[in-house]
Design an enzyme around this catalytic site. Structure first.
Site, PDB file in Angstrom:
ATOM      1  N   CYS A   1      37.585  16.390  45.083  1.00  0.00           N
ATOM      2  CA  CYS A   1      38.102  15.325  43.943  1.00  0.00           C
ATOM      3  C   CYS A   1      38.806  15.370  43.478  1.00  0.00           C
ATOM      4  O   CYS A   1      40.316  15.212  43.434  1.00  0.00           O
ATOM      5  CB  CYS A   1      36.771  14.827  43.117  1.00  0.00           C
ATOM      6  SG  CYS A   1      35.657  13.762  43.864  1.00  0.00           S
TER       7      CYS A   1
ATOM      8  N   ARG B   1      39.520  46.574  41.001  1.00  0.00           N
ATOM      9  CA  ARG B   1      39.593  45.544  40.183  1.00  0.00           C
ATOM     10  C   ARG B   1      38.187  44.747  40.300  1.00  0.00           C
ATOM     11  O   ARG B   1      37.385  44.726  39.986  1.00  0.00           O
ATOM     12  CB  ARG B   1      39.866  44.228  40.791  1.00  0.00           C
ATOM     13  CG  ARG B   1      39.686  43.868  42.683  1.00  0.00           C
ATOM     14  CD  ARG B   1      41.574  43.148  42.467  1.00  0.00           C
ATOM     15  NE  ARG B   1      41.083  43.328  43.960  1.00  0.00           N
ATOM     16  CZ  ARG B   1      41.708  43.618  45.288  1.00  0.00           C
ATOM     17  NH1 ARG B   1      42.168  44.694  44.699  1.00  0.00           N
ATOM     18  NH2 ARG B   1      41.087  42.946  45.799  1.00  0.00           N
TER      19      ARG B   1
ATOM     20  N   CYS C   1      45.513  34.623  48.062  1.00  0.00           N
ATOM     21  CA  CYS C   1      45.491  35.424  47.204  1.00  0.00           C
ATOM     22  C   CYS C   1      45.333  37.376  47.372  1.00  0.00           C
ATOM     23  O   CYS C   1      45.705  37.644  46.299  1.00  0.00           O
ATOM     24  CB  CYS C   1      44.305  34.855  45.770  1.00  0.00           C
ATOM     25  SG  CYS C   1      42.701  34.953  46.948  1.00  0.00           S
TER      26      CYS C   1
HETATM   27 ZN   LIG Z   1      34.117  14.855  45.842  1.00  0.00          ZN
END
Ligand SMILES: [Zn+2]
Length: 246
Positions: free
Chosen positions: A156, A55, A169
């Site tokens: 955020c 990959r 992963c």
């Molecule tokens: Zn932020």
């Protein structure tokens, strides 16, 4: 700081730092190198292993045991890439993050661990450097461009601890074509930003799932409680899902 630098002079099309030269970083660097006028910085602390070859498309059998950053730079040059390339065979960490960001117009987060993703986010905010987050796991992939002071940052969107969906992963495995798609789109986002021709969709997470095959687009607003970019904060955290128009 260990590095390999091609002898070509700096170009005027912009400079991109690629952090992580695995399944995302290899296709991203390849697309950017072929753009012709973009200089590259490549960062990865690891060496090429046999299990990477399926990959990580810049490496071949002869690269096993070589630092990925050096092998990737050599592969791009051997394939006719024109840019100036700096290769850093070291770990992106608290000590070197600002120095590595220096001089680059935009950064690609192509790493596979949440701690480094969080550090990239914080360094981008601290230096005012745009960057493109991405992650892949199994048949899922996502990317989001962050413009410090303008768009939502990674914290955020996902809270402290970065993107938990991407954790582990390496254990879950990655479908190579999905990583190739997401890495190439990261490069496209960087080129859009550098060219200034199309506005970058900052703060919009583009998520691809192969099973069922679909794209989703999720717009994140800046979070006034965000510990990483609170000095820029202006809004709450409403989220909405929109049809994807890539
Ligand atoms: Zn932020």
């Amino acid at each position: 700081m260990a590095q390999f630098i091609t002898s070509k002079p700096a170009r005027r099309g912009g400079s991109v730092l690629v952090v992580g030269l695995g399944a995302l970083g290899c296709p991203a660097a390849s697309v950017l190198a072929r753009a012709g006028n973009v200089d590259l910085g490549l960062v990865d602390p690891d060496r090429v292993e046999l299990s990477n070859l399926q990959r990580q498309v810049l490496f071949g059998d002869g690269d096993i045991g070589r630092p990925k950053a050096h092998a990737a730079a050599a592969a791009l040059v051997s394939r006719g890439a024109e840019p100036r390339i700096e290769a850093h065979a070291l770990r992106f960490d608290d000590e070197n993050c600002r120095e590595l960001f220096g001089g680059h117009d935009i950064v690609l987060d192509c790493c596979d661990d949440s701690a480094t993703k969080s550090l990239i986010n914080k360094t981008a905010l601290a230096t005012g450097t745009p960057y493109v987050h991405a992650g892949v796991a199994r048949t899922y992939g996502q990317l989001m461009t962050v413009l410090p002071g303008v768009s939502a940052c990674l914290t955020c969107a996902f809270g402290s601890g970065s993107d938990r969906r991407m954790e582990g992963c390496s254990e879950l495995g990655i479908l190579a074509p999905v990583a190739g798609l997401i890495g190439s789109l990261q490069a496209l986002e960087a080129l859009r930003y550098l060219n200034g021709r199309q506005p970058v969709q900052a703060g919009v997470l583009k998520a691809y799932e192969l099973k069922p095959r679909r794209w989703r687009r999720i717009r994140f607003e800046r979070d006034r409680r965000c510990p990483d970019c609170c000095e820029f904060t202006i809004g709450e955290t409403p989220r909405r899902v929109e049809p994807c128009r890539l």
